[in-house]
Every structure is written in structure tokens, then in C-alpha cells.
Enzyme design. Structure first.
Site, PDB file in Angstrom:
ATOM      1  N   HIS A  25       2.814  -6.623  -5.848  1.00 31.16           N
ATOM      2  CA  HIS A  25       3.255  -5.396  -6.533  1.00 31.16           C
ATOM      3  C   HIS A  25       4.326  -5.729  -7.579  1.00 31.16           C
ATOM      4  CE1 HIS A  25       0.745  -3.472  -3.788  1.00 31.16           C
ATOM      5  NE2 HIS A  25       1.433  -2.416  -3.478  1.00 31.16           N
ATOM      6  N   HIS A  81      -7.007   4.786  -0.377  1.00 33.29           N
ATOM      7  CA  HIS A  81      -5.768   4.666  -1.148  1.00 33.29           C
ATOM      8  C   HIS A  81      -6.119   4.241  -2.570  1.00 33.29           C
ATOM      9  CE1 HIS A  81      -1.728   3.758  -2.195  1.00 33.29           C
ATOM     10  NE2 HIS A  81      -1.618   2.540  -1.698  1.00 33.29           N
ATOM     11  N   GLU A  83      -4.122   2.965  -4.926  1.00 31.28           N
ATOM     12  CA  GLU A  83      -3.347   1.921  -5.585  1.00 31.28           C
ATOM     13  C   GLU A  83      -4.300   0.775  -5.997  1.00 31.28           C
ATOM     14  OE1 GLU A  83       0.226   0.774  -3.517  1.00 31.28           O
ATOM     15  OE2 GLU A  83       1.069  -0.097  -5.345  1.00 31.28           O
ATOM     16  N   ASP A  85      -4.527  -2.344  -5.913  1.00 33.13           N
ATOM     17  CA  ASP A  85      -4.916  -3.482  -5.063  1.00 33.13           C
ATOM     18  C   ASP A  85      -6.091  -3.109  -4.152  1.00 33.13           C
ATOM     19  OD1 ASP A  85      -2.955  -1.856  -3.844  1.00 33.13           O
ATOM     20  OD2 ASP A  85      -2.331  -3.410  -2.450  1.00 33.13           O
ATOM     21  N   HIS A 147       2.363   4.862   1.772  1.00 32.14           N
ATOM     22  CA  HIS A 147       3.550   5.029   0.949  1.00 32.14           C
ATOM     23  C   HIS A 147       3.277   5.721  -0.391  1.00 32.14           C
ATOM     24  CE1 HIS A 147       2.666   1.404  -1.715  1.00 32.14           C
ATOM     25  NE2 HIS A 147       1.651   1.535  -0.937  1.00 32.14           N
ATOM     26  N   ASP A 166      -2.671   0.597   4.247  1.00 32.14           N
ATOM     27  CA  ASP A 166      -1.449  -0.207   4.091  1.00 32.14           C
ATOM     28  C   ASP A 166      -0.607  -0.269   5.371  1.00 32.14           C
ATOM     29  OD1 ASP A 166      -1.636  -1.164   1.482  1.00 32.14           O
ATOM     30  OD2 ASP A 166      -0.751   0.630   0.622  1.00 32.14           O
ATOM     31  N   TYR A 194       6.757  -6.810   5.553  1.00 33.14           N
ATOM     32  CA  TYR A 194       5.935  -5.893   4.752  1.00 33.14           C
ATOM     33  C   TYR A 194       6.527  -4.475   4.813  1.00 33.14           C
ATOM     34  CZ  TYR A 194       1.785  -3.486   3.038  1.00 33.14           C
ATOM     35  OH  TYR A 194       0.926  -2.701   2.308  1.00 33.14           O
ATOM     36  N   HIS A 227      -4.138  -5.251   4.451  1.00 31.94           N
ATOM     37  CA  HIS A 227      -3.556  -6.561   4.117  1.00 31.94           C
ATOM     38  C   HIS A 227      -3.323  -7.344   5.417  1.00 31.94           C
ATOM     39  CE1 HIS A 227      -2.714  -5.251   0.020  1.00 31.94           C
ATOM     40  NE2 HIS A 227      -2.135  -4.169   0.513  1.00 31.94           N
TER      41      HIS A 227
HETATM   42 FE1  FEO Z   1      -0.280   0.673  -1.462  1.00 30.19          FE
HETATM   43 FE2  FEO Z   1      -1.877  -2.198  -0.560  1.00 30.19          FE
HETATM   44  O1  FEO Z   1      -1.329  -0.865  -1.714  1.00 30.19           O
END
Ligand code: FEO
Length: 399
Positions: A25, A81, A83, A85, A147, A166, A194, A227
């Protein structure tokens, strides 16, 4: 050809490794050891994919999917999500599987539309909505602002798997996909790192969501985050740890972070550390400019107190200390104590400014004298700071 990796009957990891990732990020979260973007494939009467991956890796993800389903089409894509990634590869995925039905939360649809400018006839889902893929039922659980506003999880009741996105992620990048292929301490430490760097500002929401999930009494055999490793053995330890993270539970530990050019402030830091560390309280000491922010945030998460020091630069604290304090203010930290310290030459307000920012960030200040020294701390000064360290240790032990 890259292969899918089975995680249980009919379900596969089809994610990717980003072995070279050193700044997760952007520059906010330096990491040492690479990352994974996990996607999952459920093969049933209907075929379902949960999340995609970063744009540059989408071809690898598609290869892994095709290693299992060949030419069969994908029926459902769950966008847990938006985002990038997890959604960066979505457009290419939809080119390859144009008839896949995307599901996302209301906020998720909004984010996807604003990021990719294309409507894929998303179906909006909310907590406890369910889809059936034949033999499996997928239940969605929204977790807004853990998040981003759109994050959600997916629970498969026939397999007792929670795809948690996440939440419960960590940066362990390898082919040892399961938690028990690593030590418990490594997995929890990585989850803590994390959490501290991605999720910490949302502690209240995490606590509430954890309680909500526990109240559902869902049997959970596996937690598959987006992740790092999949949890199948250390689940209870993970949930216990997350509750501690969410409530900012502190150990008898003090984190000292400072910036110093001519070592005057450094000597103060080390005298305080001496008084704390020799009186039964663990102490970590970091010079900010040479320390990974990832490490500092992780250590702050479970400390009872933080001491922040700076020499005086252009009539204020060092800019990196100012940046750290601004970051801490965004973390909504609760129940921790703090104090500023520092040496100055001709402008004596630095420590006052540090203390003011610590208060604004939600810390309670220790009831000690203002820890400010003009130029070089004398031997007497340093002995006094060792005593102050001892006072701080005693206060921590009573907390
Ligand atoms: Fe909120 Fe793994 O991105």
C-alpha cells in the site's frame, strides 16, 4: 502452467505471490518478505471465484483457475473489497468470463463503479444475504470500515469456511499456505503487524464485528483471508489475539521513539529506557529515521505507554516525529499513556508541542515534570531521567 492449490474438497487457492513487494500500500507499510493476494475458487454446479488480484498478476490467477476448470465458465465473482490489490484484475477477469455475475456490498458497487467506470450489472448483497451454488450456500457478512467502507466476508456453511478478506490477513508469502506449516508465534506476530498497520484505526468496529460473528455461533474450520496463510489450526488463538488488538490491550511494555542529531535527545531516551527496563517493564527504543514504521506501529499496538522524543528543529519537533504523531492521531488509540521529551537549544516549546499532539491523539500523559533539557543533558540530568523511567515503570505495573 501455474496450478491451483486445493484447500479442501471443491475449493482452491488461486491467488498470486508478490515476492518483490517491499512497500505494501505505497510507502505506508514497508514489509520484508513479500505478500500474497489470495483468491479462491469454489467448484460446484455453479463455479464461483472470491476476489481477484492486483492487475499485474491477473494472468497468473486466471491460469490457476483454468488448471482446475479448463474451459468451463465462471458463474459468480464475489467482490469482497474494491481496493486494487483485490480488484485490479477484475476488468481482465470480466473480459475472460463476461457472463460471471458479480456480487458486492452496496459500498463495494459504488467503489467499483468509481474506480473502473463500468457497470457489470452487480448484485448488491448485505449481511446474511445468501446465494446457492448447488451444493454450497455462501452467506455474506459486511464489515464496513474494516478497513474500507465496502469490505465483506463470505461464509460457506457446508464447508465451515470463512473467507475473511483483509481481516485476519498477514504477510507470509510462500507455498506453505496453512498456518500450522509455520509456528503459532510467527503467525500471530505477522497478524499483529498487519493489524497494527492496516486495521488499527478501526478497533472499535473490529471489536463489535468480532462479537457479532461470535454471536452467530458459526462453526469455523478455516479462515481464508486475502493475504498470507489460511488459518485452520490456530483459529482460537487468532480470534483471542484479534480481540486483544481491537481493545488495545497493553502488556507491561513501553515504546520509546525519538529523533536526535547530536545524541542529546538520544541520551535522554536511553536514560529513560534504563530506568524502565531495570524495573521489570519491557522497553523498546527506536530512532525514528532509521526504523521501519511497520515495526514501530506493531510494537505500539500492545504497549501500555509510548514516549516520544525530539530535538528542536527550526523551532519545532523534527518533521518525521511530527508525521508519526499525525499518524498516531488517525489510529484512535485508547487506554495508553504517553509523554514527550527532548533537548533544545534556543526554542523551548518542542516538548510542549509533542505532549499537546500526544493528548490530541488520545494518549493520557504521565504526571511527570516536562522532560525538556537545554542543550546537553548532564550526568545529574541523566540520573534524574533514570529515576523518571523508574516512576514510569512503577505506574505501568499498577495500570
Ligand atoms: Fe484493503 Fe488487501 O486491501
Amino acid at each position: 502452467m501455474k496450478q491451483a492449490i486445493p484447500i479442501c474438497e471443491h475449493m482452491y487457492w488461486v491467488g498470486v505471490h508478490d515476492f518483490n513487494c517491499r512497500h505494501f500500500h505505497g510507502n505506508m507499510f514497508p514489509i520484508e518478505d513479500g505478500a500474497t493476494y489470495n483468491s479462491y475458487l469454489i467448484v460446484d454446479e455453479q463455479i464461483t471465484v472470491i476476489d481477484t488480484v492486483e492487475e499485474e498478476f491477473i494472468d497468473i490467477m486466471l491460469e490457476r483457475i483454468q488448471s482446475v476448470i479448463g474451459d468451463r465458465p465462471v458463474d459468480n465473482i464475489i467482490v469482497q473489497h474494491g481496493e486494487p490489490d483485490h480488484s485490479g484484475g477484475f476488468l481482465k477477469f470480466m473480459q475472460v468470463y463476461p457472463n460471471a455475475q458479480p456480487y458486492a456490498s452496496n459500498a463495494g458497487v459504488n467503489i467499483m463503479m468509481k474506480q473502473y467506470f463500468k457497470d457489470f450489472d452487480y448484485k448488491k448483497v448485505k449481511t446474511m444475504d445468501e446465494i446457492c451454488t448447488g451444493g454450497y450456500h455462501l452467506t455474506f457478512i459486511e464489515m464496513p470500515l474494516i478497513h474500507w467502507p465496502d469490505n465483506m466476508m463470505t461464509y460457506v456453511k457446508e464447508a465451515n469456511i470463512l473467507f475473511s478478506n483483509d481481516a485476519f490477513g498477514q504477510h507470509i508469502a510462500g507455498y506453505d499456505l496453512f498456518d500450522d506449516l509455520h509456528s503459532l508465534s510467527k503467525c500471530i506476530e505477522k497478524a499483529k503487524e498487519y493489524y497494527a498497520n492496516i486495521v488499527m484505526p478501526y478497533g472499535e468496529r473490529v471489536e463489535k464485528k468480532l462479537k457479532e460473528i461470535l454471536a452467530l455461533q458459526l462453526p469455523i474450520k478455516m479462515i481464508a483471508p486475502s493475504h498470507g496463510v489460511i488459518w485452520r489450526t490456530y483459529i482460537q488463538e487468532l480470534l483471542d489475539a484479534y480481540m486483544e488488538f481491537a481493545t488495545f490491550a497493553g502488556k507491561d511494555k513501553v515504546v520509546i521513539i525519538y529523533e536526535s542529531i547530536w545524541r542529546h535527545t538520544q541520551k535522554m531516551a536511553e536514560a529513560l529506557a534504563e530506568g524502565i527496563g531495570t524495573n521489570g517493564v519491557s522497553v523498546k527504543v527506536y530512532k525514528e529515521s532509521i526504523t521501519s514504521s511497520t515495526l514501530m506501529m506493531k510494537e505500539i499496538l500492545d504497549a501500555k505507554a509510548v514516549l516520544i522524543g525530539s530535538g528542536c528543529y527550526n523551532n519545532d519537533m523534527a518533521s518525521n516525529i511530527s508525521g508519526l504523531l499525525a499518524k498516531l492521531k488517525t489510529c484512535h488509540i485508547k487506554g495508553k499513556k504517553a509523554l514527550g521529551f527532548g533537548s533544545y537549544g534556543w526554542f523551548g516549546k518542542t516538548v510542549f508541542n509533542i505532549n499537546e499532539k500526544l493528548s490530541e491523539a488520545g494518549f493520557t500523559l504521565f504526571d511527570e515534570e516536562t522532560l525538556s533539557i537545554n542543550y546537553t543533558p548532564s550526568e545529574n540530568d541523566l540520573n534524574r531521567y533514570i529515576e523518571i523511567g523508574e516512576h514510569i515503570a512503577n505506574a505501568i505495573k499498577k495500570q
